[in-house]
Scaffold this motif. Structure first.
Motif, PDB file in Angstrom:
ATOM      1  N   GLY A 467     -34.190 -89.849  45.628  1.00 43.88           N
ATOM      2  CA  GLY A 467     -34.419 -90.794  44.302  1.00 43.88           C
ATOM      3  C   GLY A 467     -35.585 -91.241  44.500  1.00 43.88           C
ATOM      4  N   ILE A 468     -36.636 -91.563  45.273  1.00 48.55           N
ATOM      5  CA  ILE A 468     -37.933 -92.031  44.623  1.00 48.55           C
ATOM      6  C   ILE A 468     -38.655 -90.717  44.303  1.00 48.55           C
ATOM      7  CG2 ILE A 468     -40.043 -92.892  45.672  1.00 48.55           C
ATOM      8  CD1 ILE A 468     -37.996 -93.809  47.816  1.00 48.55           C
ATOM      9  N   GLY A 469     -38.548 -89.817  44.873  1.00 49.58           N
ATOM     10  CA  GLY A 469     -38.736 -88.372  43.734  1.00 49.58           C
ATOM     11  C   GLY A 469     -38.606 -88.268  42.888  1.00 49.58           C
ATOM     12  N   LEU A 474     -39.646 -89.125  37.231  1.00 46.91           N
ATOM     13  CA  LEU A 474     -39.424 -89.044  35.670  1.00 46.91           C
ATOM     14  C   LEU A 474     -40.817 -89.730  35.375  1.00 46.91           C
ATOM     15  CD1 LEU A 474     -36.141 -89.981  35.801  1.00 46.91           C
ATOM     16  CD2 LEU A 474     -37.394 -88.125  34.892  1.00 46.91           C
ATOM     17  N   PHE A 475     -41.427 -90.945  36.560  1.00 47.99           N
ATOM     18  CA  PHE A 475     -42.603 -91.199  35.878  1.00 47.99           C
ATOM     19  C   PHE A 475     -43.387 -91.086  35.526  1.00 47.99           C
ATOM     20  CE2 PHE A 475     -46.327 -94.304  37.117  1.00 47.99           C
ATOM     21  CZ  PHE A 475     -46.749 -94.651  36.458  1.00 47.99           C
ATOM     22  N   VAL A 476     -43.788 -89.701  36.177  1.00 55.18           N
ATOM     23  CA  VAL A 476     -44.926 -88.554  35.929  1.00 55.18           C
ATOM     24  C   VAL A 476     -45.106 -88.445  33.889  1.00 55.18           C
ATOM     25  CG1 VAL A 476     -46.606 -86.680  36.809  1.00 55.18           C
ATOM     26  CG2 VAL A 476     -45.925 -88.874  38.272  1.00 55.18           C
ATOM     27  N   LEU A 477     -43.677 -87.619  34.430  1.00 59.48           N
ATOM     28  CA  LEU A 477     -43.488 -87.309  32.963  1.00 59.48           C
ATOM     29  C   LEU A 477     -43.961 -88.302  31.810  1.00 59.48           C
ATOM     30  CD1 LEU A 477     -40.356 -85.163  33.513  1.00 59.48           C
ATOM     31  CD2 LEU A 477     -42.791 -84.321  33.141  1.00 59.48           C
ATOM     32  N   ASP A 478     -42.990 -89.475  31.845  1.00 57.11           N
ATOM     33  CA  ASP A 478     -43.236 -90.383  30.676  1.00 57.11           C
ATOM     34  C   ASP A 478     -45.066 -90.740  30.618  1.00 57.11           C
ATOM     35  OD1 ASP A 478     -42.044 -92.436  29.195  1.00 57.11           O
ATOM     36  OD2 ASP A 478     -42.952 -93.670  30.612  1.00 57.11           O
ATOM     37  N   TYR A 479     -45.704 -90.778  32.077  1.00 56.13           N
ATOM     38  CA  TYR A 479     -47.501 -91.715  32.126  1.00 56.13           C
ATOM     39  C   TYR A 479     -47.889 -90.767  31.048  1.00 56.13           C
ATOM     40  CZ  TYR A 479     -51.661 -92.366  33.622  1.00 56.13           C
ATOM     41  OH  TYR A 479     -53.455 -92.761  33.603  1.00 56.13           O
ATOM     42  N   LEU A 480     -47.239 -89.078  31.508  1.00 59.69           N
ATOM     43  CA  LEU A 480     -48.078 -87.743  30.467  1.00 59.69           C
ATOM     44  C   LEU A 480     -47.662 -87.272  29.284  1.00 59.69           C
ATOM     45  CD1 LEU A 480     -48.141 -85.262  33.796  1.00 59.69           C
ATOM     46  CD2 LEU A 480     -50.179 -87.151  32.738  1.00 59.69           C
ATOM     47  N   ARG A 481     -46.957 -88.377  28.644  1.00 66.15           N
ATOM     48  CA  ARG A 481     -46.510 -88.638  27.731  1.00 66.15           C
ATOM     49  C   ARG A 481     -45.717 -86.668  26.681  1.00 66.15           C
ATOM     50  NH1 ARG A 481     -46.491 -93.373  25.882  1.00 66.15           N
ATOM     51  NH2 ARG A 481     -48.755 -94.870  26.023  1.00 66.15           N
ATOM     52  N   PHE A 482     -44.534 -86.456  28.321  1.00 70.07           N
ATOM     53  CA  PHE A 482     -44.128 -85.390  27.285  1.00 70.07           C
ATOM     54  C   PHE A 482     -42.743 -85.901  27.368  1.00 70.07           C
ATOM     55  CE2 PHE A 482     -46.506 -83.417  31.053  1.00 70.07           C
ATOM     56  CZ  PHE A 482     -47.410 -82.193  30.695  1.00 70.07           C
ATOM     57  N   PRO A 486     -33.474 -85.119  29.668  1.00 66.70           N
ATOM     58  CA  PRO A 486     -31.869 -86.354  29.809  1.00 66.70           C
ATOM     59  C   PRO A 486     -31.608 -86.792  31.701  1.00 66.70           C
ATOM     60  CG  PRO A 486     -31.568 -83.720  29.526  1.00 66.70           C
ATOM     61  CD  PRO A 486     -32.646 -83.871  29.468  1.00 66.70           C
ATOM     62  N   THR A 487     -31.408 -87.790  31.519  1.00 64.60           N
ATOM     63  CA  THR A 487     -31.224 -88.071  33.359  1.00 64.60           C
ATOM     64  C   THR A 487     -29.664 -89.021  33.651  1.00 64.60           C
ATOM     65  OG1 THR A 487     -33.452 -88.968  33.246  1.00 64.60           O
ATOM     66  CG2 THR A 487     -31.620 -89.825  35.044  1.00 64.60           C
ATOM     67  N   TRP A 495     -29.058 -91.917  38.167  1.00 65.85           N
ATOM     68  CA  TRP A 495     -28.625 -91.244  38.879  1.00 65.85           C
ATOM     69  C   TRP A 495     -29.764 -91.605  40.399  1.00 65.85           C
ATOM     70  CZ3 TRP A 495     -25.148 -90.206  42.615  1.00 65.85           C
ATOM     71  CH2 TRP A 495     -23.401 -89.761  42.220  1.00 65.85           C
ATOM     72  N   PRO A 496     -31.050 -91.082  39.853  1.00 66.91           N
ATOM     73  CA  PRO A 496     -32.223 -91.353  40.813  1.00 66.91           C
ATOM     74  C   PRO A 496     -32.282 -92.961  40.723  1.00 66.91           C
ATOM     75  CG  PRO A 496     -32.717 -90.367  38.739  1.00 66.91           C
ATOM     76  CD  PRO A 496     -31.291 -90.340  38.030  1.00 66.91           C
ATOM     77  N   THR A 497     -31.801 -93.799  40.360  1.00 68.54           N
ATOM     78  CA  THR A 497     -32.273 -95.385  40.390  1.00 68.54           C
ATOM     79  C   THR A 497     -30.780 -95.423  41.654  1.00 68.54           C
ATOM     80  OG1 THR A 497     -32.517 -95.973  38.401  1.00 68.54           O
ATOM     81  CG2 THR A 497     -31.920 -97.790  39.863  1.00 68.54           C
TER      82      THR A 497
END
Length: 568
Positions: A467-469, A474-482, A486-487, A495-497
């Motif tokens: 879940g942490i991974g 997701l955080f990295v993708l969002d940070y890089l503006r990718f 779909p989650t 589910w990650p949460t």
């Protein structure tokens, strides 16, 4: 007649064997002189039986002037013995033999150098060896010692008394009374009746019978004689002929010696000794074992071990079932059992294979192995030594066992029992430490549910890490503006949460539940450890304290039974 029946109920061989064993058991516990006397009787009996049993050794014993030498000549039809009146004329014993063939070894054993063969006399005396002894009241010490030596070994004693000294305390207190057991191998002669009137003869014979009865010699034949007037000599010869023809007087003498020796051993052993020992042995039960075991468990540090078992169970449970994120910190805490060098066999590796789920007695038996292999290999523990108070309580408990076990027994048997109870006290500390070490080997066994809980914890930990991974990705993708991927969700929760929060929460919850179960298991395991340690310490106490005392009491009972047999 009752005495004869009672004697014949037990064979001479059995009585001798019983006396020999009784002397062995009494060694170091009863009077050394009495023990030596018993052994001498057994040895003498073996020698006498190996010599001629077809001969009967009869000794004429008496005081100076009693006329025994005259009587010796009259019975043998010779003038071998010198006759005197006021001084001892017999300095060494001499023998008159009827049928001397085969008598040589017997007389050699008796140390009789002066021997004479009697021919042409009554054939009914065939097999008789008649001894003329020195005077028992001689002024010469060597004469008296010779009398004492032969009185102790001849087959039949004929005490020759005279009207003037038949009541002399010397003969009654020194010889007749101590020989009360020998009434069946004794004849008393009142000699020199020619010096008395008929009425005086009757009075003297009656008074002599009274004195003999007081000496414990009731039933001993009394023969009145007078050599000058040939009164009673034929009666005495007839009495001797009957004893010689019986060919068993030597056995009766040995039986009397056995009884006397057994009586000497019994002087320090009152009536009912066997029952007293039996009652004392019964006292060596749980009534004495429990307080002894309680004192030994304190001295052995059992309470400390029981506490360590409970703490170690909790400690190891947390290390095996705790939340993987924090359980590693347990490695920096000392294991309570390992710190005491308990709970694991040598090498420091806990026994896991084959352990019972509850860590119970079955697992402990498995840890002991076949033939006590673990018991032979465990080392000493690191338990602190017993305090002065604990040692004092232990010593007091051991003394109490000895005192209770010896209650009612006479000294020195009671002292022997008390000594036996503490004879192995020096071994207690080491044996208690070993018992605790052996018994605690199974205390470190892991319940099976720990594996299940530990596996589940790792699965939850993997889920949490996943879940942490996922969230990190997701955080990295969002940070890089990718573009947002779909989650999937569980309801409205991604589910990650779910994996992260659920894995962490479930791991913490399971760790908490395992702690509760471990606490309950620790109490249960502590109770089982307490019972097992109590049993182990109890075994040591019984082996090193109770059993030696019990063995000594069994020795007392055996001794008492043997005395009964030896006394016939």
């Amino acid at each position: 007649m009752k005495v004869l029946r009672r004697t014949s109920a037990v064979s001479l061989d059995d009585r001798l064997a019983a006396l020999a064993e009784a002397a062995e058991l009494a060694e170091g516990r009863l009077d050394a002189e009495a023990v030596a006397q018993a052994r001498t009787v057994v040895s003498r009996a073996g020698t006498r039986r190996s010599l001629s049993v077809d001969h009967t050794v009869v000794a004429l014993a008496g005081a100076t002037g009693s006329g025994k030498s005259s009587l010796f000549n009259a019975l043998s039809g010779t003038t071998l013995a010198r006759v005197g009146v006021t001084r001892p004329t017999t300095s060494t014993a001499q023998a008159a033999m009827w049928e001397p063939e085969g008598a040589g070894p017997l007389l050699d054993w008796l140390e009789i150098p002066r021997r004479h063969s009697v021919d042409g006399v009554d054939g009914m005396l065939s097999g008789l060896i008649l001894l003329d002894l020195p005077d028992h009241d001689s002024i010469e010490l060597a004469h008296r010692l010779e009398v004492d030596r032969l009185v102790a070994v001849v087959d039949l004693l004929v005490w020759v008394l005279d009207p003037q000294k038949y009541a002399d305390a010397a003969v009654h207190e020194r010889y007749l009374r101590p020989l009360s057991r020998h009434r069946d191998v004794m004849v008393v002669v009142l000699n020199q009746l020619d010096r008395l009137t008929p009425a005086a003869v009757d009075r003297c014979l009656g008074d002599l019978r009274r004195l003999l009865d007081e000496d414990g010699l009731s039933g001993v034949p009394i023969v009145g004689t007078s050599v000058p007037k040939n009164i009673g000599v034929a009666d005495l010869r007839s009495t001797l002929a009957k004893r010689v023809a019986d060919r068993r007087t030597w056995a009766a003498r040995l039986a009397a010696d056995v009884g006397t020796a057994a009586d000497a051993l019994a002087e320090a052993s009152p009536n009912g000794l066997e029952k007293r020992a039996g009652d004392a042995e019964k006292a060596l039960s749980d009534e004495l074992a429990r307080p002894l075991t309680a004192a030994l468990t304190e001295a052995a540090g059992v309470p400390l071990v029981v506490e360590a078992v409970a703490k170690a169970h909790k400690h190891r449970s947390i290390a095996a079932t705790g939340w993987p994120v924090t359980r590693w910190m347990r490695r920096f805490r000392p294991d309570p059992l390992r710190r005491l060098r308990l709970g694991v066999p040598p090498g420091g590796t806990p026994v896991i294979a084959g352990a019972r789920g509850d860590g119970g007695a079955g697992g402990d038996r498995g840890a002991r192995g076949e033939g006590g292999a673990v018991a032979a290999s465990v080392g000493r523990t690191s338990l602190p030594p017993a305090t002065a108070v604990q040692r004092s309580r232990m010593e007091l408990a051991v003394r109490d066992v000895g005192s209770a076990a010896s209650a009612g027994l006479p000294e020195p048997w009671a002292a022997a029992v008390r000594q036996a109870a503490r004879s192995k006290a020096d071994e207690l500390a080491e044996r208690l430490d070993r018992a605790v070490s052996v018994t605690s080997v199974g205390a470190g066994r892991r319940p099976r549910w720990w594996r299940v809980a530990g596996l589940l914890q790792w699965m939850l930990f993997v889920a949490m890490v996943a879940g942490i991974g996922w969230l990190s990705g997701l955080f990295v993708l969002d940070y890089l503006r990718f573009p947002e991927l779909p989650t999937p969700t569980l309801g409205t929760v991604p589910w990650p949460t779910v994996l992260f929060a659920g894995g962490a929460f479930a791991g913490l919850l399971i760790a908490l539940l395992c702690r509760v179960v471990a606490a309950l298991g620790a109490r249960r395991r502590a109770r089982k450890a307490r019972r097992a340690l109590w049993a182990g310490v109890d075994e040591v106490g019984r082996e090193l304290v109770l059993e030696p005392a019990r063995e000594e009491l069994a020795r007392v009972r055996r001794f008492a039974g043997l005395l009964t047999t030896a006394r016939g």
